[in-house]
Design a protein around this motif. Structure first.
Motif, mmCIF file in Angstrom:
data_model
loop_
_atom_site.group_PDB
_atom_site.id
_atom_site.type_symbol
_atom_site.label_atom_id
_atom_site.label_comp_id
_atom_site.label_asym_id
_atom_site.label_seq_id
_atom_site.Cartn_x
_atom_site.Cartn_y
_atom_site.Cartn_z
ATOM 1 N N VAL A 102 58.679 -16.363 -0.022
ATOM 2 C CA VAL A 102 58.431 -17.585 -0.793
ATOM 3 C C VAL A 102 57.337 -17.382 -1.836
ATOM 4 N N GLU A 103 56.214 -16.814 -1.427
ATOM 5 C CA GLU A 103 55.045 -16.781 -2.299
ATOM 6 C C GLU A 103 55.009 -15.554 -3.199
ATOM 7 N N LYS A 104 55.234 -14.385 -2.638
ATOM 8 C CA LYS A 104 55.113 -13.174 -3.455
ATOM 9 C C LYS A 104 56.369 -12.922 -4.281
ATOM 10 N N LYS A 105 57.534 -13.154 -3.690
ATOM 11 C CA LYS A 105 58.771 -12.882 -4.425
ATOM 12 C C LYS A 105 59.119 -14.000 -5.391
ATOM 13 N N HIS A 106 58.852 -15.270 -4.998
ATOM 14 C CA HIS A 106 59.323 -16.386 -5.807
ATOM 15 C C HIS A 106 58.220 -17.264 -6.396
ATOM 16 N N GLY A 107 56.963 -17.027 -6.048
ATOM 17 C CA GLY A 107 55.868 -17.748 -6.674
ATOM 18 C C GLY A 107 55.765 -19.213 -6.296
ATOM 19 N N LEU A 108 56.325 -19.587 -5.158
ATOM 20 C CA LEU A 108 56.210 -20.956 -4.653
ATOM 21 C C LEU A 108 55.162 -20.982 -3.543
ATOM 22 N N TRP A 109 55.032 -22.101 -2.832
ATOM 23 C CA TRP A 109 53.912 -22.281 -1.897
ATOM 24 C C TRP A 109 54.410 -22.711 -0.528
ATOM 25 N N ILE A 110 53.981 -21.986 0.502
ATOM 26 C CA ILE A 110 54.259 -22.360 1.894
ATOM 27 C C ILE A 110 53.263 -23.427 2.340
ATOM 28 N N VAL A 111 53.771 -24.500 2.897
ATOM 29 C CA VAL A 111 52.915 -25.555 3.448
ATOM 30 C C VAL A 111 52.175 -25.016 4.668
ATOM 31 N N ARG A 112 50.861 -25.168 4.678
ATOM 32 C CA ARG A 112 50.025 -24.643 5.766
ATOM 33 C C ARG A 112 49.832 -25.642 6.901
ATOM 34 N N GLU A 113 49.808 -26.928 6.597
ATOM 35 C CA GLU A 113 49.364 -27.924 7.577
ATOM 36 C C GLU A 113 50.451 -28.292 8.593
ATOM 37 N N MET A 114 51.695 -27.952 8.319
ATOM 38 C CA MET A 114 52.798 -28.299 9.209
ATOM 39 C C MET A 114 53.501 -27.030 9.670
ATOM 40 N N SER A 115 54.100 -27.092 10.849
ATOM 41 C CA SER A 115 54.770 -25.906 11.384
ATOM 42 C C SER A 115 55.970 -26.315 12.219
ATOM 43 N N GLY A 116 56.790 -25.322 12.534
ATOM 44 C CA GLY A 116 57.835 -25.524 13.522
ATOM 45 C C GLY A 116 57.240 -25.495 14.920
ATOM 46 N N HIS A 117 58.109 -25.510 15.923
ATOM 47 C CA HIS A 117 57.632 -25.672 17.298
ATOM 48 C C HIS A 117 58.764 -25.375 18.282
ATOM 49 N N GLY A 118 58.381 -25.175 19.525
ATOM 50 C CA GLY A 118 59.393 -25.135 20.567
ATOM 51 C C GLY A 118 60.022 -26.510 20.750
ATOM 52 N N VAL A 119 61.246 -26.523 21.268
ATOM 53 C CA VAL A 119 61.955 -27.791 21.468
ATOM 54 C C VAL A 119 62.983 -27.588 22.574
ATOM 55 N N GLY A 120 63.375 -28.660 23.235
ATOM 56 C CA GLY A 120 64.395 -28.529 24.282
ATOM 57 C C GLY A 120 64.306 -29.632 25.305
ATOM 58 N N ARG A 121 63.543 -29.410 26.355
ATOM 59 C CA ARG A 121 63.314 -30.459 27.347
ATOM 60 C C ARG A 121 62.403 -31.549 26.797
ATOM 61 N N GLU A 122 61.508 -31.148 25.884
ATOM 62 C CA GLU A 122 60.582 -32.072 25.232
ATOM 63 C C GLU A 122 60.803 -32.006 23.728
ATOM 64 N N LEU A 123 60.296 -33.017 23.010
ATOM 65 C CA LEU A 123 60.443 -33.027 21.558
ATOM 66 C C LEU A 123 59.640 -31.912 20.908
ATOM 67 N N HIS A 124 58.447 -31.689 21.416
ATOM 68 C CA HIS A 124 57.586 -30.632 20.904
ATOM 69 C C HIS A 124 57.065 -29.821 22.076
ATOM 70 N N GLU A 125 57.407 -28.546 22.090
ATOM 71 C CA GLU A 125 56.967 -27.618 23.125
ATOM 72 C C GLU A 125 56.208 -26.472 22.458
ATOM 73 N N ASP A 126 55.506 -25.680 23.252
ATOM 74 C CA ASP A 126 54.932 -24.432 22.755
ATOM 75 C C ASP A 126 56.074 -23.457 22.477
ATOM 76 N N PRO A 127 55.869 -22.558 21.517
ATOM 77 C CA PRO A 127 54.698 -22.333 20.677
ATOM 78 C C PRO A 127 54.848 -23.023 19.324
ATOM 79 N N SER A 128 53.768 -23.070 18.556
ATOM 80 C CA SER A 128 53.882 -23.437 17.150
ATOM 81 C C SER A 128 54.539 -22.290 16.383
ATOM 82 N N VAL A 129 55.360 -22.628 15.414
ATOM 83 C CA VAL A 129 56.088 -21.624 14.635
ATOM 84 C C VAL A 129 55.652 -21.752 13.180
ATOM 85 N N LEU A 130 54.644 -20.973 12.811
ATOM 86 C CA LEU A 130 54.100 -21.031 11.450
ATOM 87 C C LEU A 130 55.030 -20.332 10.459
ATOM 88 N N ASN A 131 54.866 -20.685 9.194
ATOM 89 C CA ASN A 131 55.629 -20.047 8.128
ATOM 90 C C ASN A 131 54.759 -19.137 7.268
#
Length: 265
Positions: free
Chosen positions: A160-189
């Motif tokens: 995203v940043e080096k090849k295309h010159g756009l910006w990855i959002v830092r404050e939000m991330s993905g996450h585990g999911v399944g039995r609960e809406l939000h599980e460990d781990p956080s999945v950063l970009n």
């Protein structure tokens, strides 16, 4: 960090949830156009969730003592990255709409998001959408046993940043999911290769690159939820729920790309 490893039986239940979730998105897409409101779209999703025998787990959800989330979906327009609240204001030609919602069916939850062009959008908006979606597929290749989450994050950030010159959002991330809406781990970009949790078969992750045109720090509006990248900026979001398996990543929502260079929707 307590990562919930799913059994094969659980993975199959999540795959069924994800299939229904994907069908709801397909139904919704037929209604996205200039003049429709995000409130109307939210109600279409809610009706479809109930018609499939599922639940809308975002309604009433609290995060960090926040006010309860009021709707089945997040509807985020233009500079709003995530957690936008549905509105009765009609969508306008040229806007970008991010639709993001969790879906629960028979005790299992999946998470999915897409970005839609409202009518004809600018070339920079088209490029932003394409790079964000492509970043998902780039990162997906690293969601294999033995790799670490930092390997995934680094690949996305480089693309995203080096090849295309756009910006990855830092404050939000993905996450585990399944039995609960939000599980460990956080999945950063963003991050460093070789760092973070080691990927193991049975992990189920909401993997979701979030990208803006320009570098920014997100601001949360007074409603306690809406996360904006700032006036004049644009954001895109692409998310699927993915299972890590011995054979590699398995999409539990969405569909695979069917030819080189062709992006799944």
């Amino acid at each position: 960090m307590a990562i919930n490893i799913k059994s094969q039986w659980e993975l199959e239940r999540m795959a069924e949830t994800g299939r229904l979730h994907t069908e709801i998105f397909a139904l919704l897409e037929a209604h996205i156009r200039p003049g429709v409101s995000t409130y109307e779209l939210d109600q279409i999703v809610l009706e479809a969730i109930h018609a499939k025998g599922g639940q809308a787990p975002q309604i009433g959800y609290r995060a960090g003592g926040n006010v309860p989330f009021p709707s089945a979906t997040c509807m985020s327009v233009d500079d709003v990255v995530v957690h936008g609240l549905p509105s009765k204001k009609p969508l306008q030609e040229g806007q970008l709409l991010k639709v993001d919602f969790l879906f629960t069916y028979q005790g299992f939850t999946t998470d999915m998001a897409r970005t839609y062009a409202i009518g004809k959008v600018s070339p920079e908006a088209e490029r932003l959408m394409q790079v964000t979606e492509e970043a998902f597929w780039v990162g997906l290749e690293y969601l294999k046993p033995g790799n670490r989450l930092g390997d995934v994050a680094h690949a996305v950030q480089e693309f995203v940043e080096k090849k295309h010159g756009l910006w990855i959002v830092r404050e939000m991330s993905g996450h585990g999911v399944g039995r609960e809406l939000h599980e460990d781990p956080s999945v950063l970009n963003y991050g460093e290769p070789g760092k973070g949790a080691k990927l193991r078969p049975g992990m189920t992750l909401a993997f979701e690159p979030m990208v803006t045109l320009f570098p920014t720090n997100l601001v949360i509006l007074s409603d306690g939820w809406t996360a904006t990248a700032g006036r004049g900026n644009l954001a895109a979001h692409y998310e699927n729920t993915v299972a890590v398996t011995e054979e590699g990543p398995r999409l539990l929502t969405g569909s695979p790309r069917f030819a080189p260079g062709v992006l799944a929707r």
